[in-house]
Enzyme design. Sequence first.
Site, PDB file in Angstrom:
ATOM      1  N   HIS A  63       0.808  -1.228   0.000  1.00 17.98           N
ATOM      2  CA  HIS A  63       0.000   0.000   0.000  1.00 17.98           C
ATOM      3  C   HIS A  63       0.843   1.282   0.000  1.00 17.98           C
ATOM      4  O   HIS A  63       0.623   2.182   0.809  1.00 17.98           O
ATOM      5  CB  HIS A  63      -0.967   0.003   1.177  1.00 17.98           C
ATOM      6  N   ASP A  85      -1.915  -5.422  -4.075  1.00 22.26           N
ATOM      7  CA  ASP A  85      -2.116  -4.190  -3.302  1.00 22.26           C
ATOM      8  C   ASP A  85      -0.790  -3.483  -3.049  1.00 22.26           C
ATOM      9  O   ASP A  85      -0.429  -3.176  -1.910  1.00 22.26           O
ATOM     10  CB  ASP A  85      -2.852  -4.480  -1.990  1.00 22.26           C
ATOM     11  N   HIS A 123      -6.629  -3.529  -5.330  1.00 23.22           N
ATOM     12  CA  HIS A 123      -6.287  -2.122  -5.549  1.00 23.22           C
ATOM     13  C   HIS A 123      -5.532  -1.897  -6.854  1.00 23.22           C
ATOM     14  O   HIS A 123      -5.285  -0.739  -7.210  1.00 23.22           O
ATOM     15  CB  HIS A 123      -5.469  -1.586  -4.376  1.00 23.22           C
ATOM     16  N   ASP A 149     -18.680  27.701 -12.184  1.00 19.33           N
ATOM     17  CA  ASP A 149     -17.336  28.209 -12.490  1.00 19.33           C
ATOM     18  C   ASP A 149     -17.200  29.619 -11.909  1.00 19.33           C
ATOM     19  O   ASP A 149     -17.305  30.614 -12.615  1.00 19.33           O
ATOM     20  CB  ASP A 149     -17.122  28.205 -14.005  1.00 19.33           C
ATOM     21  N   ASN A 205     -14.652  31.399 -10.693  1.00 19.79           N
ATOM     22  CA  ASN A 205     -13.568  32.293 -11.110  1.00 19.79           C
ATOM     23  C   ASN A 205     -13.540  32.529 -12.623  1.00 19.79           C
ATOM     24  O   ASN A 205     -12.639  33.192 -13.140  1.00 19.79           O
ATOM     25  CB  ASN A 205     -12.213  31.764 -10.645  1.00 19.79           C
ATOM     26  N   GLU A 238     -14.472  24.620  -6.282  1.00 21.94           N
ATOM     27  CA  GLU A 238     -15.718  25.109  -6.881  1.00 21.94           C
ATOM     28  C   GLU A 238     -16.781  24.018  -6.855  1.00 21.94           C
ATOM     29  O   GLU A 238     -17.970  24.292  -6.646  1.00 21.94           O
ATOM     30  CB  GLU A 238     -15.458  25.563  -8.325  1.00 21.94           C
TER      31      GLU A 238
END
Length: 679
Positions: free
Chosen positions: A143, A170, A203, A657, A659, A668
Amino acid sequence: MRRRCTWRIFQSIEYACEQDQIKLHNFFSYLMDQFTPSSSKERDFISRMFVSGESYKEAELEKYCDYESIEVPDSYIGPRLSFPLLPDHATALLEAFQQKQQLHARYVLNLLHETRKHLKQLPNISHVSTCYSEEITVCGDLHGQLDDLFLIFYKNGLPSPSKSYVFNGDFVDRGKQSLEILVILFTFLLIYPKEVHLNRGNHEDHMVNLRYGFTKEVMQKYKVHGKKILRMFQNVFCWLPLATLIDQKVLIIHGGISDNTDLDMLEKIQRDRFISVLRMKKRKESNRKPEVQAINGESPSGSDAAGKEAAPMLPLQPQPAQAPSTANRLEFSRWLRQTVQEQIDTCRRLVDISESEPEELTFSSMVSLKDVDEPCWTRQEEWKQILDILWSDPMPQEGCRENKVRGGGCYFGPDVTEKFLEKYSLQFLIRSHECKQEGYEFCHNRKVLTIFSASNYYEIGSNRGAYVKLGPDLIPHFVQYQANKTAHMLTMTQRQGFPVALISRVEESAFRALREQLFAHTSALISAFKAYDRDNTGRITLSNWATAVESVLRLGLPWRMLRPQLVRSTKDGMLEYKSWLDDLAMEQRSQEHIQSSLLEIIYRNRSNLETIFRIIDRDHSGLISFEEFQQTWKLFSSHMNIGLTDDGIDDLVRSIDFNKDGNIDFNEFLEAFRLVKQR
């Protein structure tokens, strides 16, 4: 007892998070299966967004990830790779990573290119013998914890012709150095292909990587070429072998087995088709079902046709009056290819699947002289086989049942293990997938061994890591360790029993995580408490508190035993639950400086929101483009029956959005949820 309670808290929260991940992707899978694109462009865009990696064929992938076009500047002081790799290259990488250096993107892509070529030649189940080396070392989950890998090599020695290793999946996620671990393991794999063996874990899946950190890690370390590197990793993962068999007696798989696990099927599955085990595409499977039945000589109007989910019968092309004799295998194979391809073409036209759409499997490409007589399994059966060996866990009870705690795979009992070992003449199983306090654990009458190699997994001092060595006698010998210096020092300073300071540190971390979970479910807890407070006194019994908390969090924890750590002592055995929740909110607000109601939502949903953001952000740029948002919103609006025009969607995306830079960043994205909640 304190250690055991602490452990259960960590594990329950971890598994609940995995369950959320699978539920989230099941939801997106459902949306995909129910969504009808209005154009081929829309279909292709959605397909590329949610089925990342599958849209690239062999030649396209080679062209897309062209490492030769990337120049290495003279100012680069990191390690350099040339192929074929030599042991000196591996040594240089180890030293460079110890000094926090980064391998240049050109070399990473070149390494992935060579690794992929090698893995494609390997079988689904690797066969290893102790005759060719003194012993075989098996490592469990790492991991992204590079210090653990360094410590294993320091204690046990580097891979060599006399030192074989099996790494049981993993390798990535959660830790911060997953990429370095993969580079090291792939390098040793290419240098010593007969001595180093890698199994796939749950994973090694790009859908899981979106949530647990590997995707983010790659994009942060390689901002220019990160997208190419990530795409190559996704493709390499699906070529990793599924299991390793030592001396035909010891089977090594990442998760476990089920009562339907079939090694013969696992050996023949085309494993690279399962880029993500989380996603089982139903639309194409339903189209394929008539073809499978035709191959097996079954009628399409079987029991499935009567089910609720059954697709309507499709008019089929006229069949040849008589099939050629199977005695002439070449003629029969050609007839079979032509017949099946005609049915596929018909299905395509009826469900509006364009010729350009990449197919998961066509029988015309699959049927050959050598496999005409072999059994043909459905995609669902193959997917379930891989899901079970990557996600399953053992249980002490008899039988086999769905693993609802993780949300994937199954729980298998000692009787299932016994039958499986007897069927395939095996002595025992080695698996990983579960963190163990001592780094390893036997169960099922010592027939199942769990090995976990990431020490300090939950918190410094929470667990040891371990690896196991097997000689020709196949008797396991364990080596335990803790890689973190702080944990080691604490252990050395306490001579009697388990160090008290370490218990307190780990315990404090566990209860902090648990209080965050309680705070994240404040609204639901208030409703549950009020159900026991019919007179609106604002007070409930401690027994009712424990019952209500479990009904909301569903973590399976001994709340009555944990209560003294979570609830201040009361004189009359009654709890003022509003005051208790206010204290939880005060504790979290002191860390975050955000209003309580919003903070609760963020704590409860942040992981899901971040995963959704990364799914929509198809190019992993850290920004959602207007087009990505528009197409995703069409999925949601079709599911919720919201009649929103394209202009309406444009207005919505522009309002998020804030900005006005033409993209939506994660802040955002979260802000939009905050505004909706306030309204």
